[in-house]
Design an enzyme around this catalytic site. Structure first.
Site, PDB file in Angstrom:
ATOM      1  N   TYR A 137       0.798  -1.224  -0.005  1.00 22.21           N
ATOM      2  CA  TYR A 137      -0.069  -0.144  -0.011  1.00 22.21           C
ATOM      3  C   TYR A 137       0.755   1.511  -0.130  1.00 22.21           C
ATOM      4  O   TYR A 137       0.236   2.362   0.148  1.00 22.21           O
ATOM      5  CB  TYR A 137      -0.967  -0.107   1.199  1.00 22.21           C
ATOM      6  CG  TYR A 137      -2.094  -0.989   0.979  1.00 22.21           C
ATOM      7  CD1 TYR A 137      -1.868  -2.270   0.672  1.00 22.21           C
ATOM      8  CD2 TYR A 137      -3.445  -0.731   1.587  1.00 22.21           C
ATOM      9  CE1 TYR A 137      -2.846  -3.098   0.325  1.00 22.21           C
ATOM     10  CE2 TYR A 137      -4.290  -1.698   1.417  1.00 22.21           C
ATOM     11  CZ  TYR A 137      -4.104  -2.977   0.801  1.00 22.21           C
ATOM     12  OH  TYR A 137      -5.158  -3.946   0.612  1.00 22.21           O
ATOM     13  N   LYS A 184       2.457 -15.484   3.079  1.00 19.15           N
ATOM     14  CA  LYS A 184       2.625 -16.210   1.885  1.00 19.15           C
ATOM     15  C   LYS A 184       4.066 -16.638   1.495  1.00 19.15           C
ATOM     16  O   LYS A 184       4.441 -16.427   0.431  1.00 19.15           O
ATOM     17  CB  LYS A 184       1.869 -15.650   0.871  1.00 19.15           C
ATOM     18  CG  LYS A 184       1.649 -16.648  -0.334  1.00 19.15           C
ATOM     19  CD  LYS A 184       0.487 -17.700  -0.235  1.00 19.15           C
ATOM     20  CE  LYS A 184       0.435 -18.490  -1.444  1.00 19.15           C
ATOM     21  NZ  LYS A 184      -0.249 -19.886  -1.196  1.00 19.15           N
ATOM     22  N   ASP A 245     -12.053  -8.312   5.918  1.00 16.73           N
ATOM     23  CA  ASP A 245     -13.661  -8.533   5.348  1.00 16.73           C
ATOM     24  C   ASP A 245     -14.272  -9.744   5.601  1.00 16.73           C
ATOM     25  O   ASP A 245     -15.489  -9.869   5.884  1.00 16.73           O
ATOM     26  CB  ASP A 245     -13.673  -7.926   3.746  1.00 16.73           C
ATOM     27  CG  ASP A 245     -13.606  -6.421   3.339  1.00 16.73           C
ATOM     28  OD1 ASP A 245     -13.348  -5.785   4.542  1.00 16.73           O
ATOM     29  OD2 ASP A 245     -13.785  -6.038   2.402  1.00 16.73           O
TER      30      ASP A 245
HETATM   31 MG    MG Z   1     -11.125  -3.289   3.230  1.00 15.67          MG
END
Ligand code: MG
Ligand code: NAI
Length: 348
Positions: A137, A184, A245
């Protein structure tokens, strides 16, 4: 006479869409719980951005830096470039205030809200700790031969020794039983190796806490199979975003999931519901304020008022069990009626 301690200054940033509807309910509930904070609302939103071209004007920024905590709604508006605006508001706050821990708790307050068929799989009360300042990000990378059929797009995944170490260390500090580290590292071998090395080293300092490692794909599967097995999950920015989420849905969906962005050393914090501006339902009184109210409860806890935080959480739980909720949770109340229902329980 001067008060023993100055009143806490809480910067309130409802921002856009659903954020404008849920944040006032969270403030209403904190006041009903007896919070004696100095709430100050700031004009950070798409209208302001379109007028000035600045996502956060300099004068407001200097106030936000000084605030004891920030209560945040959601940013986004179809009239502006979402990526630039989101980066200028939310990512700037997270990165520049160095809010490196993203706390995303998932607790099931009422069985009725769980999609899980088996009753014994519903005692969900876990915490995802998402690294909040690095990873994919940070916006490093670029596009080569843009717009041609030979285009190459590169998005860099930034993982630092300090960044990885401090989020893993925080996980061990808050866990009572077990920390599960998710990465990962079988496929993303360079970043994964750093996470593995830091994980093993930090874990050695907390011998009383159990440890387990899962690849992110296996973690997604285990979260659906039996979420009650988890207490604390620590992971990078992208995986934490996605898995939280998933856990939001396990406890009743987007409308209910809270989050905190904190720096445990500076004590800075920004608290916000996990959801966005919900343009499909915003402005009609349909938006669920529980995610914002539970985020406010996390803020109160972060400011050291444990009892008040638990009272707010208890009031939410009792309203949910009584079916006093918005449409997305099977109820028929409006946004402000849910705020009133929770506030009333705190006053009674
Ligand atoms: Mg989100
Ligand atoms: P969203 O979270 O706004 O909506 C996803 C779905 O969940 C929609 O069907 C919406 O109606 C529902 N939903 C969301 N919040 C709800 C609530 N409180 N009560 C009941 N239902 C709720 O995500 P979406 O649609 O992907 O993005 C919409 C806008 O929000 C975009 O501009 C996006 O960039 C922005 N966004 C901002 C975030 C933030 O400020 N932290 C996070 C996610 C999206």
């Amino acid at each position: 006479m001067r008060p023993a301690r100055a009143r806490r200054h809480i910067a309130v940033l409802p921002c856009d869409g659903a954020g404008k509807e849920v944040v006032p309910e969270a403030v209403k509930v904190m006041k009903a719980a007896g919070a004696d904070y100095d709430f100050q609302e700031y004009d950070v939103n798409a209208d302001q951005y379109m007028r000035t071209g600045e996502p956060i004007p300099a004068q407001i920024w200097s106030d936000l830096e000084k605030a004891d905590s920030i209560l945040f709604g959601a940013v986004g508006d179809p009239r502006v470039n979402d990526a630039a605006y989101l980066a200028g508001v939310l990512l700037r706050l997270r990165f520049e205030l160095d809010l490196y821990v993203n706390l995303r708790p998932a607790k099931l307050y009422d069985d009725r809200l769980s999609p899980l068929r088996k009753e014994e799989r519903r005692k969900i009360d876990l915490l995802i700790l998402r690294e909040n300042t690095e990873g994919l990000y940070v916006g490093m990378g670029g596009r080569f031969k843009k717009g041609t059929e030979e285009e190459v797009a590169i998005q860099e995944d930034v993982n630092t020794y300090l960044g990885v170490t401090r989020i893993i260390d925080y996980a061990f500090k808050v866990a009572e039983r077990e920390v599960v580290m998710v990465d990962k590292s079988n496929a993303m071998t360079y970043a994964g190796a750093l996470w593995q090395e830091r994980w093993k080293e930090v874990a050695r300092r907390y011998p009383h806490i159990k440890t387990r490692h899962l690849y992110v794909d296996a973690a997604a599967m285990q979260l659906v199979r039996d979420p009650t097995q988890f207490e604390v999950i620590v992971t990078g920015n992208l995986f934490g975003d996605i898995l939280s989420d998933l856990t939001a849905e396990l406890i009743g969906g987007m409308g209910i999931a809270p989050s905190g962005n904190v720096n445990p050393e500076t004590k800075r914090g920004l608290f916000e519901p996990v959801h966005g501006t919900a343009p499909d339902i915003a402005g009609k009184g349909l938006v669920n304020p529980i995610g914002a109210i539970l985020s406010a409860s996390m803020m109160v806890r972060h400011l050291g008022q444990q009892e008040m935080a638990s009272a707010i959480e208890g009031a939410v739980e009792s309203a949910l069990r009584a079916g006093e909720c918005t449409r997305d949770l099977g109820g028929s109340l409006s946004t402000s009626e849910v705020g009133d229902a929770v506030a009333k329980r705190l006053r009674d």
